[in-house]
Each structure stands twice: as C-alpha cells, then as structure tokens.
Design a protein around this motif. Structure first.
Motif, PDB file in Angstrom:
ATOM      1  N   GLY A 267       2.105  -5.701  -1.335  1.00  0.00           N
ATOM      2  CA  GLY A 267       2.253  -4.396  -0.709  1.00  0.00           C
ATOM      3  C   GLY A 267       0.935  -3.724  -0.401  1.00  0.00           C
ATOM      4  N   ALA A 392       0.311 -11.690   2.653  1.00  0.00           N
ATOM      5  CA  ALA A 392       0.614 -10.409   3.312  1.00  0.00           C
ATOM      6  C   ALA A 392      -0.186 -10.191   4.593  1.00  0.00           C
ATOM      7  CB  ALA A 392       0.408  -9.255   2.338  1.00  0.00           C
ATOM      8  N   LEU A 416       7.065  -3.195   3.364  1.00  0.00           N
ATOM      9  CA  LEU A 416       6.262  -2.872   2.191  1.00  0.00           C
ATOM     10  C   LEU A 416       6.999  -1.912   1.256  1.00  0.00           C
ATOM     11  CD1 LEU A 416       2.745  -2.424   3.870  1.00  0.00           C
ATOM     12  CD2 LEU A 416       3.755  -4.476   2.859  1.00  0.00           C
TER      13      LEU A 416
END
Length: 444
Positions: A267, A392, A416
C-alpha cells in the motif's frame, strides 16, 4: 547469568541510549532520503530518457528486489554475527551504490545500482530497529523505535526539498549524489555504536554485557543490586533457521507480521513512488507535484509523534488498527480528490496515518520473537514485505493505464484502500498486545 534484561528494563533513557538512537536514526534518514529521491527521479528521468511507464515501474521495483534479499540475509547475519556489524556494513553498501547511481550512463546500469542500493537499505532497517529495541527499557521501548522510524520522515522531507529545489535545475543525478556522501559519513560514525547487551549475553559474553549495562546504570545514577553469578554460559548456536520461524512456537507471530509487512509495503509504495507522476497525470506541473509532495511529507512528523505517544498509552495493536484504517480512509479520499485543496488535505492525512502505522510496525516487529530469533524473524518479515513493495510499483501503472488517467487514478487508490483494510482486520483479529511487557516475558 547477569540478569541483563531486568537491569535494562529498570533504567530510564540514558545518554548512551540516546546516542545509539541518534546514530541509528541518521543512517535511517539517508535511507529514507534515497527512497524519497526515487519518487522525484522517476518523474524527471522518465522525461530525460523517454522511459515507458513499465520501465519506470521496474526502476521503482529494482531497489525493492534488493531490499528483499538484503532484509532476509542481514536478519540472519545479525543473529549470527551481531547487530552492530550489520548496521554498519549495510549502510556502506547503500551509500556507495547510491552515489554510483548518479553516474549511470544507461537504464540497465541504473537498475543494477538501484538493486545494490536496495540491498544495503533493506539489510540495515531490521537490524537497526532490533538493536534499538534490545537496548531500550520496556516502558519506552515502543516509543524509541518509533522515534528511530521518525527519522524516515526527515529523510523524505530532505528528498522532497532536493526534488523541489535541485532536480529541476541540475537534473536527476544530483539527487543520488546529495545523499551518498553523508550516508557514508554516518556509517563511519556508527563505529562507536556498541553491540546489543542482550545479544552479548546470549553469546555467553557476560563480562562485555555487564560492562555496557554498568555504564548505562552509572549514567542514570542507578546502583546494581540484582543477583548475578560468575558462571558464563557459551551458546554456540545463536541463530534460528527459516524453517524454525514456522514451527509451532513462532508460526502465529510469523503469519501476523508477514501480513502486516506485505500489506503495508504494497500500500505504501503503491502510492509514494508514484505520487509525483500521478499528480502530473492530473494536470499539475512537475515542480508543482514536488511542492505537493514536500507538504505531504511534513505531515509525517505529527503522524510519528502521535503514534509514539499512543503506542505506550493504548498499545501497539490498537494503534496499528486505528492508523491502518485511517490510512485506508485517506487513500480513498485522495483517490477521489478533485481540487488542489483536497489533494493537499487528503494527501497529508495519507502520509500522517501511513507513517504512524509504519512506526508502530517497526516497534511491534522485534517484540514478538526471542533474542535468538529476533533479527532473523524481523528480517524475514521485512523481506516478505518487500515483495509487496516490489510488485506494487508495477501493478499501479497497469491499472492506471488500463482505465485512463482519470478513472485509473481513482482505481489505484481504491485498490490500496482495500489492502489497508484487510491488514487492519488481520491485526485486530489475530495480533497480540505487547505493550508494557519485557522482551523476555513476551517470548518465553
């Protein structure tokens, strides 16, 4: 045995502890400065070398791949050869590779050097947090580790300043050079950092451990009245294997930590490395996006400060859950921001809560393993987490491109948001509270 743990836990903060915290923190600052620099470099180098979004994503992920390997190997090395050696060597590796990155002549060369930079960075962080945790008394242990982590905010602020003031004028190479020399100097200063007394006791080096604690007791004006013996117990096997972390004794702690580290890394790096580029996609100029990022980075400081206070008041578990959910809400709002004021307000909230969660994670991680497995367990958790940080930056541009700039921007932050919520649920349901307990009590 000399009852080293009991003697540490009854001490207040001492000059030696503050010195260790500062010297570890300075290295942490330059690590963060490097990571923050990549955010600015990605936006600038993309124009300079005409890189695709996929190539930019790989640039962000190459350092993460190094961090995965560095965290895993350094954790085991710190349990085998000591925390002190690892935090010095890894900072040297980072400093050299970061400086050389500024001399890259092509994209492949930069990728390799970013990998080596990540190796040093990933190796240092778990070992440094373990060292500070083991030196700290129970009542201020969590606060100290979050203070250590708060140097990360200053590093990002320095990086944002360089990106805002220097990169537009002197180009992206200056970013790597600015942080490299001070980082190597910080590694030199770390020569005076002592080894963890808990680790020395584990090795059977009771005399060395006792000398360190006696010095801290003298600084604090405390007299040692605890019983000790003259018997030294030499322990030859002072590290555990990867398989041991999944034994019945450690498996619950390992699962919770791996989920926290993976989700938080995914995230966090899903938005910080791409923030300037995403803001440019929303129509803001490069310099303006750097300005926004600088303002958001400043919001990290109260995030750390509040977490450092609350972690010793309401506990690690509650702080983690609250700050993870706060990060999720801020990510949702940031993804739907439509005005300059909304971008700044929601962006500041995103940095505030996410870095508070990071600080608490670093405080919590070393507390769930015994001394014999502490650095290895922390290192492997960090290594698995870096897998999230690795993928990510590659997933973000795929979603961003697939849905177009407007919808893609929103969908990135919806993804996220979901990640942060899932991690908060896992911590709330499975995580254990460690506040107010000695490291030995927690891991017996």
């Amino acid at each position: 045995m000399l009852n080293i743990a009991s003697r540490i836990d009854r001490l207040p903060s001492t000059p030696m502890l503050r010195k260790i915290l500062f010297l570890c923190g300075i290295g942490w600052l330059f690590d963060a400065m490097d990571q923050g620099m990549v955010s600015g470099v990605m936006a600038a180098i993309g124009k300079d070398w005409a890189l695709s979004t996929g190539q930019l994503g790989m640039l962000g992920s190459s350092a993460m791949l190094g961090m995965i390997l560095g965290a895993a190997l350094s954790g085991m090395a710190a349990d085998k050869w000591g925390r002190r050696a690892v935090i010095t060597v890894t900072l040297v590796i980072y400093g050299l590779a970061s400086g050389l990155s500024g001399f890259s002549v092509n994209y492949p060369m930069l990728l390799v050097l970013r990998f080596l930079t990540g190796f040093g960075l990933g190796g240092e962080l778990p070992a440094a947090s373990t060292l500070v945790s083991e030196f700290s008394p129970t009542k201020i242990r969590g606060r100290n580790v979050i203070i250590l982590e708060s140097f990360w905010a200053w590093g990002w602020i320095c990086a944002a300043l360089v990106a805002y003031l220097l990169i537009p004028v002197y180009g992206w190479r200056i970013g790597f050079w600015v942080g490299a020399v001070p980082a190597l100097f910080a590694a030199y200063l770390r020569r005076v950092v002592p080894e963890s007394p808990r680790y020395l006791e584990l090795l059977g080096k009771d005399k060395e451990a006792d000398e360190l604690i006696c010095k801290m007791e003298k600084e604090a004006g405390v007299t040692n009245t605890l019983e000790s013996s003259d018997t030294e117990e030499q322990i030859n096997n002072v590290h555990v294997s990867f398989a041991d972390l999944w034994s019945k004794k450690y498996i619950a702690s390992t699962i919770v930590l791996w989920v926290i580290w993976f989700g938080l890394n995914f995230g966090y790096y899903g938005f910080v490395l791409w923030t300037p580029t995403l803001l440019i996609g929303k129509g803001f100029a490069l310099v303006k996006s750097f300005e926004f990022t600088l303002i958001m980075c400043i919001a990290q400081l109260p995030g750390y400060a509040s977490a450092a206070y609350l972690v010793e008041k309401i506990g690690r578990k509650k702080v983690l859950v609250v700050y993870l959910l706060g990060t999720a809400l801020a990510a949702w709002l940031f993804g739907h921001a439509g005005t300059v004021n909304q971008v700044l307000i929601y962006g500041c909230l995103l940095y505030f809560f996410s870095l508070g969660a990071w600080g608490c994670t670093y405080a919590y991680t070393p507390e769930v393993y015994p001394t014999i497995a502490r650095a290895s367990g922390s290192g492997w958790a960090a290594a698995f987490g870096r897998i999230g940080a690795f993928i990510a930056p590659m997933i973000v541009p795929v979603i961003y491109s697939a849905y177009g700039k407007a919808a893609g921007y929103t969908n990135v932050f919806i993804m996220l948001t979901v990640v942060f919520v899932v991690v908060a649920i896992v911590v709330g349901v499975i995580g254990k509270e460690t506040m107010g307990k000695s490291l030995e009590e927690l891991t017996d």
